[in-house]
Design a protein around this motif. Structure first.
Motif, mmCIF file in Angstrom:
data_model
loop_
_atom_site.group_PDB
_atom_site.id
_atom_site.type_symbol
_atom_site.label_atom_id
_atom_site.label_comp_id
_atom_site.label_asym_id
_atom_site.label_seq_id
_atom_site.Cartn_x
_atom_site.Cartn_y
_atom_site.Cartn_z
ATOM 1 N N ASN A 181 16.118 -47.493 -24.303
ATOM 2 C CA ASN A 181 16.102 -46.526 -25.408
ATOM 3 C C ASN A 181 14.804 -45.711 -25.387
ATOM 4 O O ASN A 181 14.817 -44.485 -25.538
ATOM 5 N N ALA A 182 13.693 -46.384 -25.169
ATOM 6 C CA ALA A 182 12.392 -45.719 -25.140
ATOM 7 C C ALA A 182 12.267 -44.792 -23.943
ATOM 8 O O ALA A 182 11.672 -43.712 -24.037
ATOM 9 N N ALA A 183 12.833 -45.207 -22.807
ATOM 10 C CA ALA A 183 12.761 -44.381 -21.598
ATOM 11 C C ALA A 183 13.463 -43.048 -21.813
ATOM 12 O O ALA A 183 12.949 -41.985 -21.433
ATOM 13 N N LEU A 184 14.625 -43.094 -22.435
ATOM 14 C CA LEU A 184 15.355 -41.861 -22.696
ATOM 15 C C LEU A 184 14.660 -41.042 -23.778
ATOM 16 O O LEU A 184 14.472 -39.832 -23.628
ATOM 17 N N GLY A 185 14.269 -41.708 -24.858
ATOM 18 C CA GLY A 185 13.656 -40.992 -25.972
ATOM 19 C C GLY A 185 12.329 -40.369 -25.612
ATOM 20 O O GLY A 185 12.112 -39.162 -25.818
ATOM 21 N N PHE A 186 11.415 -41.160 -25.046
ATOM 22 C CA PHE A 186 10.088 -40.638 -24.746
ATOM 23 C C PHE A 186 10.120 -39.704 -23.552
ATOM 24 O O PHE A 186 9.398 -38.700 -23.515
ATOM 25 N N GLY A 187 10.966 -40.037 -22.560
ATOM 26 C CA GLY A 187 11.090 -39.153 -21.405
ATOM 27 C C GLY A 187 11.584 -37.777 -21.808
ATOM 28 O O GLY A 187 11.096 -36.747 -21.328
ATOM 29 N N SER A 188 12.553 -37.745 -22.726
ATOM 30 C CA SER A 188 13.103 -36.473 -23.193
ATOM 31 C C SER A 188 12.077 -35.684 -23.998
ATOM 32 O O SER A 188 11.967 -34.459 -23.849
ATOM 33 N N VAL A 189 11.339 -36.377 -24.858
ATOM 34 C CA VAL A 189 10.363 -35.695 -25.712
ATOM 35 C C VAL A 189 9.292 -35.001 -24.886
ATOM 36 O O VAL A 189 8.877 -33.878 -25.200
ATOM 37 N N ILE A 232 5.686 -50.105 -20.176
ATOM 38 C CA ILE A 232 5.823 -49.856 -18.734
ATOM 39 C C ILE A 232 7.162 -49.190 -18.420
ATOM 40 O O ILE A 232 7.215 -48.158 -17.738
ATOM 41 N N ILE A 233 8.244 -49.771 -18.918
ATOM 42 C CA ILE A 233 9.574 -49.248 -18.598
ATOM 43 C C ILE A 233 9.890 -48.001 -19.414
ATOM 44 O O ILE A 233 10.375 -47.000 -18.876
#
Length: 255
Positions: free
Chosen positions: A57-65, A189-190
Motif C-alpha cells: 500500500n505504501a509503495a503505491l501511495g508514496f511512489g505515486s505521490v 524499505i519496501i
C-alpha cells in the motif's frame, strides 16, 4: 513550518498522566532482541501479512505521490504550484477521513466478534483504491482525474492507524516497541524506498519514455494491489489465531 506545530504540541505530553500497563508480567525489564525475533517468528505469518501488505500500500501511495506533479504537468498541462495546492486541499480532507474510516471499520468488525477484523480493515484499502489506481493514469478530463485521485487517496490513507493497532493487539506489552520498529523498517524499505524507485525504473528502463509515466503508474498498481490483497488473505486466519491466543494469555494473567 510543517514541523513547528508538532514541536509545540509535544509540550502537551507533559500534562498527560502515564497510564498503568496492562498485561505486563515479571520485572518489566527490557526483552532481548533475539527473544523478540523468536516471538515474531512464532507468529511469522500474522506479522508478515501486515508488514508486507501495508508495504505494498505504501509503495503505491508514496511512489505515486512523488511523481504526481510530473503526471499532472505532463498529461493535464497544470502548473506545478496548482498541482500542489489542489492535492494539498484534497489530502487535507481525504487523508484524515480515510484514517478515521480505517479505525472505525476495524472497531466495528472487532465488536462483532471478528478476530480477523483488523486484517479485513487493512484489506479494504487495496480493494478500495484498486479501480481508481488502474483507471487514473488514462483519464483525460482533469476534474475527473482529481475526483478519482481523491477517492483513491481516501483508501490509501485508511491503513495507517489500523496497522499499528493490529500489531499491538497480538503482541505482549513488553515487545510492542520492538515489533513496531520491525514494521516501520519493513514499510520504509519496501514502501517508501522501493515504491518511488520502481516507478522511476519502469519509466526509464522498461518503457524508456518519460511520456509513458502513466504506464508506469499502471504497472506499479498491477503489482502492488494484487500482492497486497493476496498477502492479507494469506495471513488472515493466522492473525485471527494470534488474536485469540493473546486474549487468552491476558485473561489468564488477569490483564
Amino acid at each position: 513550518m510543517v514541523g513547528l506545530p508538532g514541536l509545540l504540541l509535544t509540550v502537551l505530553m507533559f500534562t498527560i498522566k502515564e497510564p498503568p500497563r496492562k498485561g505486563a508480567t515479571g520485572t518489566g525489564a527490557s526483552i532481548p532482541v533475539r527473544d523478540v525475533l523468536k516471538y515474531f517468528g512464532s507468529k511469522a505469518r500474522a506479522y508478515s501479512s501486515i508488514c508486507i501488505g501495508v508495504s505494498m500500500n505504501a509503495a503505491l501511495g508514496f511512489g505515486s505521490v512523488i511523481f504526481l506533479p510530473f503526471f499532472f504537468v505532463r498529461y493535464h498541462q497544470m502548473a506545478p504550484a496548482d498541482v500542489g495546492i489542489t492535492f494539498g486541499l484534497i489530502s487535507l480532507v481525504t487523508g484524515p477521513l480515510g484514517l478515521l474510516f480505517g479505525g472505525w471499520l476495524a472497531d466495528r468488525l472487532y465488536k462483532k466478534g471478528r478476530k480477523d477484523a483488523h486484517i479485513l480493515a487493512l484489506m479494504a484499502a487495496p480493494l478500495g483504491f484498486a479501480i481508481p489506481s488502474f483507471t487514473l493514469p488514462f483519464i483525460q478530463d482533469t476534474t475527473t482525474a482529481w475526483v478519482v485521485l481523491a477517492f483513491s487517496n481516501f483508501f490509501i490513507n485508511s491503513p495507517s492507524g489500523v496497522a499499528y493497532a493490529s500489531l499491538q493487539i497480538i503482541t505482549p506489552n513488553q515487545m510492542r516497541g520492538q515489533i513496531i520498529s520491525i514494521y516501520v523498517m519493513c514499510t520504509s524499505i519496501i514502501g517508501y524506498g522501493a515504491g518511488p524507485f520502481a516507478l522511476g525504473f519502469f519509466t526509464d528502463y522498461i518503457f524508456g519514455d518519460e511520456m509513458k509515466l502513466n504506464l508506469s503508474f499502471l504497472l506499479l498498481a498491477l503489482i502492488t494491489v494484487p500482492v497486497g490483497i493476496g498477502t492479507f488473505l494469506w495471513g488472515r486466519k493466522a492473525y485471527a489465531k494470534a488474536v485469540e491466543e493473546e486474549e487468552a494469555r491476558l485473561k489468564a494473567i488477569g490483564g
